[in-house]
Design a protein around this motif. Structure first.
Motif, PDB file in Angstrom:
ATOM      1  N   LYS A 206       0.492  -0.841   0.002  1.00  0.00           N
ATOM      2  CA  LYS A 206      -0.104  -0.458   0.292  1.00  0.00           C
ATOM      3  C   LYS A 206       1.053   1.196   0.102  1.00  0.00           C
ATOM      4  N   ALA A 207       0.611   2.104  -1.255  1.00  0.00           N
ATOM      5  CA  ALA A 207       1.677   3.685  -0.816  1.00  0.00           C
ATOM      6  C   ALA A 207       1.376   4.180   0.085  1.00  0.00           C
ATOM      7  N   ILE A 208       2.441   4.953   1.158  1.00  0.00           N
ATOM      8  CA  ILE A 208       2.705   5.325   1.930  1.00  0.00           C
ATOM      9  C   ILE A 208       2.866   6.859   1.514  1.00  0.00           C
ATOM     10  N   PRO A 209       1.841   8.036   1.361  1.00  0.00           N
ATOM     11  CA  PRO A 209       2.994   8.466   0.117  1.00  0.00           C
ATOM     12  C   PRO A 209       3.772  10.101   1.113  1.00  0.00           C
ATOM     13  N   GLY A 210       5.175  10.400   0.688  1.00  0.00           N
ATOM     14  CA  GLY A 210       5.295  11.820   1.482  1.00  0.00           C
ATOM     15  C   GLY A 210       4.328  12.706   1.419  1.00  0.00           C
ATOM     16  N   HIS A 211       4.842  13.367   2.765  1.00  0.00           N
ATOM     17  CA  HIS A 211       4.090  14.390   2.873  1.00  0.00           C
ATOM     18  C   HIS A 211       4.049  16.325   2.464  1.00  0.00           C
ATOM     19  N   ASN A 212       5.472  16.302   1.634  1.00  0.00           N
ATOM     20  CA  ASN A 212       6.444  17.579   0.838  1.00  0.00           C
ATOM     21  C   ASN A 212       7.028  16.966  -0.506  1.00  0.00           C
ATOM     22  N   MET A 213       6.767  16.802  -0.949  1.00  0.00           N
ATOM     23  CA  MET A 213       7.283  17.122  -2.560  1.00  0.00           C
ATOM     24  C   MET A 213       7.648  18.221  -3.427  1.00  0.00           C
ATOM     25  N   ALA A 214       7.702  18.993  -2.609  1.00  0.00           N
ATOM     26  CA  ALA A 214       9.008  20.221  -2.028  1.00  0.00           C
ATOM     27  C   ALA A 214       9.716  20.275  -1.641  1.00  0.00           C
ATOM     28  N   PHE A 215       9.993  19.743  -0.522  1.00  0.00           N
ATOM     29  CA  PHE A 215      10.930  19.342   0.614  1.00  0.00           C
ATOM     30  C   PHE A 215      11.518  18.516  -0.464  1.00  0.00           C
ATOM     31  N   GLY A 216      11.805  17.549  -1.163  1.00  0.00           N
ATOM     32  CA  GLY A 216      12.099  15.943  -1.473  1.00  0.00           C
ATOM     33  C   GLY A 216      12.586  16.787  -2.959  1.00  0.00           C
ATOM     34  N   ALA A 217      11.861  17.820  -3.638  1.00  0.00           N
ATOM     35  CA  ALA A 217      12.635  18.264  -4.703  1.00  0.00           C
ATOM     36  C   ALA A 217      14.362  19.459  -4.580  1.00  0.00           C
ATOM     37  N   LEU A 218      13.624  19.626  -3.811  1.00  0.00           N
ATOM     38  CA  LEU A 218      14.658  20.831  -3.189  1.00  0.00           C
ATOM     39  C   LEU A 218      15.870  20.332  -2.449  1.00  0.00           C
ATOM     40  N   GLY A 219      15.375  19.025  -2.131  1.00  0.00           N
ATOM     41  CA  GLY A 219      16.639  18.105  -0.822  1.00  0.00           C
ATOM     42  C   GLY A 219      17.218  17.739  -2.653  1.00  0.00           C
ATOM     43  N   VAL A 220      16.832  16.907  -3.285  1.00  0.00           N
ATOM     44  CA  VAL A 220      17.541  16.612  -4.535  1.00  0.00           C
ATOM     45  C   VAL A 220      18.540  18.372  -4.810  1.00  0.00           C
ATOM     46  N   PHE A 221      17.938  18.885  -5.445  1.00  0.00           N
ATOM     47  CA  PHE A 221      18.710  20.209  -5.527  1.00  0.00           C
ATOM     48  C   PHE A 221      20.221  20.585  -5.304  1.00  0.00           C
ATOM     49  N   ILE A 222      19.583  20.043  -3.603  1.00  0.00           N
ATOM     50  CA  ILE A 222      20.942  20.346  -2.672  1.00  0.00           C
ATOM     51  C   ILE A 222      22.008  19.164  -3.135  1.00  0.00           C
TER      52      ILE A 222
END
Length: 426
Positions: A206-222
């Motif tokens: 069962k998928a348990i989505p992350g709560h903030n893709m903006a944080f995830g994207a910023l983390g990847v850029f960093i």
């Protein structure tokens, strides 16, 4: 007189070149240090809000504990002058290695310390949301003190006493030395801790989505930014040919990340009928992990090929591990770092300009790359299993059901990272 003047000029140039190299390594280490923020944001964004503070604490402690333990013990085990156990690891006299070593190497210590912290923090995301903080601290300390430094001593000292270096193994910046080690440890930890409550219902994931893709994207850029220091700094010098080599490494790194993201985007688009955000972000990270070993050994076309393959494989691997093996890895750390770390290391045997199978090599390099990377994975998996199994039988690995449901922020740290009115998973 002319000879003396020339000697003086040569000595001055040598000193300046050495200082420039030390400066480059230090600046690169600062970039790698900043990657810890990237890992933190990726893990927070890809998981539930009620555990955000716990993830912050784990990442901070990976760096803090790793900095102390690697300075005190790990560096001497990895780079010491004395061989122990027939070269299984190294050691140094107390006045040269443990707790202190030559001031000429401070920049190298800093650079290697942040690499060590990276290996440790890979584990954090794979066991997010259900692991005891105290147990995690102990494991992080052992990984940075012993597990990572021991296997690191097999190659990175770049001398005849490092058995993988003697064998001709290539891992420029650590696809296996850092990432596959962290990925293998993450795999074992995720298995022993077990899946999150509600992750598998009636045998189905069962998928348990992350709560903030903006944080995830910023983390990847960093992380993408920091990787230019991770890989480029591994040239360990600056000036002349070294400048060309370091900047070539940076270009290869960027190309692999870019094509990895594109590959994951179109692969998920075709497979799921949508452009998946988290998979695309992980595709960029997969390309970065994959090229880390060969960024100094391949050309731009090789970098593109490695990034492309890793971008596709990471999607398939995340799905396989989640749905078929039923191993709960909330951020895909096992696939990104473990699977793509292994794959990127092995692909050098195909794409290396010197010895790669596609460039006239005999296949020897492909064999060395395969067993070398497997050596790192097996070592990290076995050592991690021993440590974590002992911890599980003594103080325990997992929080209680009540603590997991209500959130680790509240129960482990006595505070919530978000005000209650904006939390999305109460």
């Amino acid at each position: 007189m002319i000879v003396q003047e020339q000697e003086a000029i040569d000595k001055a140039v040598e000193a300046i070149t050495g200082d420039m190299g030390a400066l480059w390594i230090t600046l690169a280490a600062v970039l790698v240090f900043f990657m810890q923020a990237g890992f933190t944001l990726v893990e927070i964004g890809f998981t539930r809000s009620k555990n955000s503070g716990n993830i912050i604490m784990k990442n901070v402690m990976d760096l803090a504990v790793g900095s102390i333990m690697f300075w005190a013990v790990g560096y001497a085990i990895m780079y010491g002058s004395d061989l122990v156990g027939g070269g299984f690891f190294r050691s140094s006299p107390s006045d040269q290695g443990y707790l202190f070593f030559s001031a000429d190497d401070w920049h190298n210590l800093f650079f290697q310390t942040v690499f060590c912290a990276t290996a440790a923090t890979i584990v954090s995301g794979a066991i997010a949301g259900r692991t005891k903080f105290s147990t995690y601290l102990i494991f992080s300390a052992i990984l940075t003190t012993l597990i990572y430094p021991i296997s690191g001593s097999w190659y990175w000292p770049f001398d005849d006493d490092a058995w993988l270096n003697t064998a001709g193994f290539i891992d420029f910046a650590g696809s296996s030395v850092v990432h596959a080690v962290g990925g293998a440890a993450a795999l074992v930890a995720a298995i022993l801790v077990g899946p999150r409550i509600g992750k598998y219902v009636d045998g189905k994931a069962k998928a348990i989505p992350g709560h903030n893709m903006a944080f995830g994207a910023l983390g990847v850029f960093i992380l993408w930014l920091g990787w230019f220091g991770f890989n480029g700094g591994s040239q360990l010098a600056w000036g002349g040919d070294d400048t060309i080599a370091a900047t070539s490494v940076i270009i290869n790194t960027n190309l692999a990340a870019a094509i990895g993201a594109i590959a994951a985007l179109f692969f998920t688009w075709a497979r799921y009928g949508r452009a998946d955000i988290s998979m695309t972000l992980n595709g960029a990270l997969a390309g970065l992990v994959g090229i880390t070993a060969g960024c100094g050994s391949v050309n731009a076309w090789g970098a593109l090929a490695i990034g492309l393959l890793c971008g596709i494989v990471v999607v398939a691997s995340i799905e396989f591990i989640d749905k078929k093996l039923k191993i709960d890895d909330p951020v895909g750390a096992i696939s990104v770092h473990g699977v793509c770390g292994f794959l990127g290391t092995v692909l050098i045997g195909l794409f290396a300009l010197d010895g790669g199978l596609f460039y006239g090599g005999s296949g020897k390099l492909l064999w060395v790359q395969t067993y070398g990377s497997l050596a790192y994975i097996v070592w990290a998996a076995v050592a991690s299993f021993i440590v974590l199994f002992i911890l599980k039988k003594t103080i325990g690995l997992r929080v209680s059901e009540k603590e997991e449901v209500e959130g680790l922020d509240l129960h482990e740290h006595g505070v919530e990272a978000y005000p209650e009115h904006i939390s999305q998973d109460k």
